[in-house]
Design an enzyme around this catalytic site. Structure first.
Site, PDB file in Angstrom:
ATOM      1  N   ARG A 130       0.863  -1.196   0.000  1.00 29.21           N
ATOM      2  CA  ARG A 130       0.000   0.000   0.000  1.00 29.21           C
ATOM      3  C   ARG A 130       0.894   1.238   0.000  1.00 29.21           C
ATOM      4  O   ARG A 130       1.279   1.739   1.047  1.00 29.21           O
ATOM      5  CB  ARG A 130      -0.909  -0.027   1.240  1.00 29.21           C
ATOM      6  CG  ARG A 130      -1.868   1.147   1.325  1.00 29.21           C
ATOM      7  CD  ARG A 130      -2.764   0.999   2.555  1.00 29.21           C
ATOM      8  NE  ARG A 130      -3.728   2.074   2.654  1.00 29.21           N
ATOM      9  CZ  ARG A 130      -3.471   3.246   3.236  1.00 29.21           C
ATOM     10  NH1 ARG A 130      -2.301   3.491   3.790  1.00 29.21           N
ATOM     11  NH2 ARG A 130      -4.410   4.173   3.287  1.00 29.21           N
TER      12      ARG A 130
ATOM     13  N   SER B 223     -12.752  -2.570   0.907  1.00 30.68           N
ATOM     14  CA  SER B 223     -12.988  -1.967   2.232  1.00 30.68           C
ATOM     15  C   SER B 223     -14.450  -1.568   2.338  1.00 30.68           C
ATOM     16  O   SER B 223     -15.009  -1.009   1.389  1.00 30.68           O
ATOM     17  CB  SER B 223     -12.153  -0.692   2.408  1.00 30.68           C
ATOM     18  OG  SER B 223     -10.793  -0.985   2.382  1.00 30.68           O
TER      19      SER B 223
ATOM     20  N   LYS C 249      -3.773   6.055   8.486  1.00 27.12           N
ATOM     21  CA  LYS C 249      -4.535   6.413   7.277  1.00 27.12           C
ATOM     22  C   LYS C 249      -4.959   7.861   7.414  1.00 27.12           C
ATOM     23  O   LYS C 249      -5.682   8.205   8.359  1.00 27.12           O
ATOM     24  CB  LYS C 249      -5.751   5.485   7.141  1.00 27.12           C
ATOM     25  CG  LYS C 249      -6.564   5.674   5.871  1.00 27.12           C
ATOM     26  CD  LYS C 249      -7.563   4.527   5.748  1.00 27.12           C
ATOM     27  CE  LYS C 249      -8.780   4.857   4.894  1.00 27.12           C
ATOM     28  NZ  LYS C 249      -8.529   4.943   3.479  1.00 27.12           N
TER      29      LYS C 249
HETATM   30  N1  3NM Z   1      -7.670   1.256   6.205  1.00 27.62           N
HETATM   31  P1  3NM Z   1      -2.984   0.613  11.684  1.00 27.62           P
HETATM   32  S1  3NM Z   1      -7.732   1.910   8.650  1.00 27.62           S
HETATM   33  C1  3NM Z   1      -5.238   1.143   5.665  1.00 27.62           C
HETATM   34  O1  3NM Z   1     -10.673   1.873   8.001  1.00 27.62           O
HETATM   35  C2  3NM Z   1      -6.349   1.368   6.604  1.00 27.62           C
HETATM   36  O2  3NM Z   1     -10.456   1.119   5.989  1.00 27.62           O
HETATM   37  C3  3NM Z   1      -8.509   1.525   7.198  1.00 27.62           C
HETATM   38  O3  3NM Z   1      -3.322   0.980  10.158  1.00 27.62           O
HETATM   39  C4  3NM Z   1      -9.992   1.516   7.055  1.00 27.62           C
HETATM   40  O4  3NM Z   1      -2.952  -0.859  11.763  1.00 27.62           O
HETATM   41  C5  3NM Z   1      -6.217   1.716   7.948  1.00 27.62           C
HETATM   42  O5  3NM Z   1      -1.606   1.207  11.882  1.00 27.62           O
HETATM   43  C6  3NM Z   1      -4.930   1.900   8.679  1.00 27.62           C
HETATM   44  O6  3NM Z   1      -4.009   1.271  12.543  1.00 27.62           O
HETATM   45  C7  3NM Z   1      -4.561   0.743   9.569  1.00 27.62           C
END
Ligand code: 3NM
Length: 222
Positions: free
Chosen positions: A46, A117, A146
């Protein structure tokens, strides 16, 4: 090649590591190799956010990381960039709600893995109808990884989707750590996807192992 069977998909989602160069304080290849040694089951490239690589540099990093995955039998998924996924013959593509129409992506990638998603029931139903192999549900907990993340919803969103008949493989995302894996698996997720819990850990291998153990323990208890 046939579409992935849902039981195989559920297993691959158990410890789903996502990253790009902006998430890494040391070389991404090193972090990925350590994460694989610790037991991740799926990887998503990503390359997003401020400072993300583009063009040739993005392609070269993707190729390097894909090679590491191939050496260890870990499926390699590309976030958003369908052309890159096809150019590399990646194992699949993951798209967000902003990244275009899942039906069109499904047509372009044939039987490769398609992840979508979703943040609510309507998006999850649309993802199923479009032919997603799995749905990523989040953010479950607050996340700093994000830039445009929505408000954290808690594990209740997973329970809600399951209660409303979403039966395809589901992975939870957003603020997941070994400490909260139990709640999301108990709510009905097949696995967890993380960026920072592995990419920012002092030892990505130890972090991945702890997540894997937590998922296995929670699934046994479920
Ligand atoms: N998508 P971490 S939250 C890439 O809610 C991504 O769809 C999300 O990172 C969504 O594990 C997110 O560091 C980031 O919290 C996840």
């Amino acid at each position: 090649m046939a579409r992935i069977a849902s039981e195989a998909m559920r297993e691959q989602l158990e410890v789903y590591f996502i990253m790009g160069s902006v998430n890494c304080a040391k070389p991404p290849a090193e972090i990925l190799a350590e994460a694989i040694a610790g037991g991740i089951t799926l990887f998503q490239f990503r390359e997003k956010g401020s400072g993300a690589l583009v063009g040739e540099q993005k392609y070269e990093l993707a190729k390097q990381l894909q090679h590491i995955c191939q050496e260890h039998g870990i499926p390699f998924i590309v976030n958003d960039d369908v052309e890159l996924a096809l150019a590399l013959d990646a194992d699949g593509v993951h798209i967000g709600q902003e990244d275009g129409d899942a039906r069109i992506v499904r047509e372009k990638i044939g039987d490769k893995i398609l992840g979508v998603s979703a943040h609510n029931l309507q998006e999850a139903l649309a993802a199923v109808a479009a032919g997603a192999d799995y749905i990523g549900v989040g953010p479950i907990y607050p996340t700093k990884s994000k830039e445009d993340a929505k408000k954290a919803q808690g594990p209740g969103i997973i329970r809600l989707l399951r209660r409303h008949g979403i039966a395809i493989p589901l992975v939870a995302i957003g603020g997941i750590t070994a400490g909260n894996v139990g709640e999301v698996i108990a709510a009905g997720a097949d696995g967890v996807s993380v960026i920072s819990a592995i990419a920012s850990a002092p030892s990505p291998a130890v972090a991945a192992r702890q997540l894997a153990q937590a998922v296995h323990l929670s699934k046994k208890g479920a």
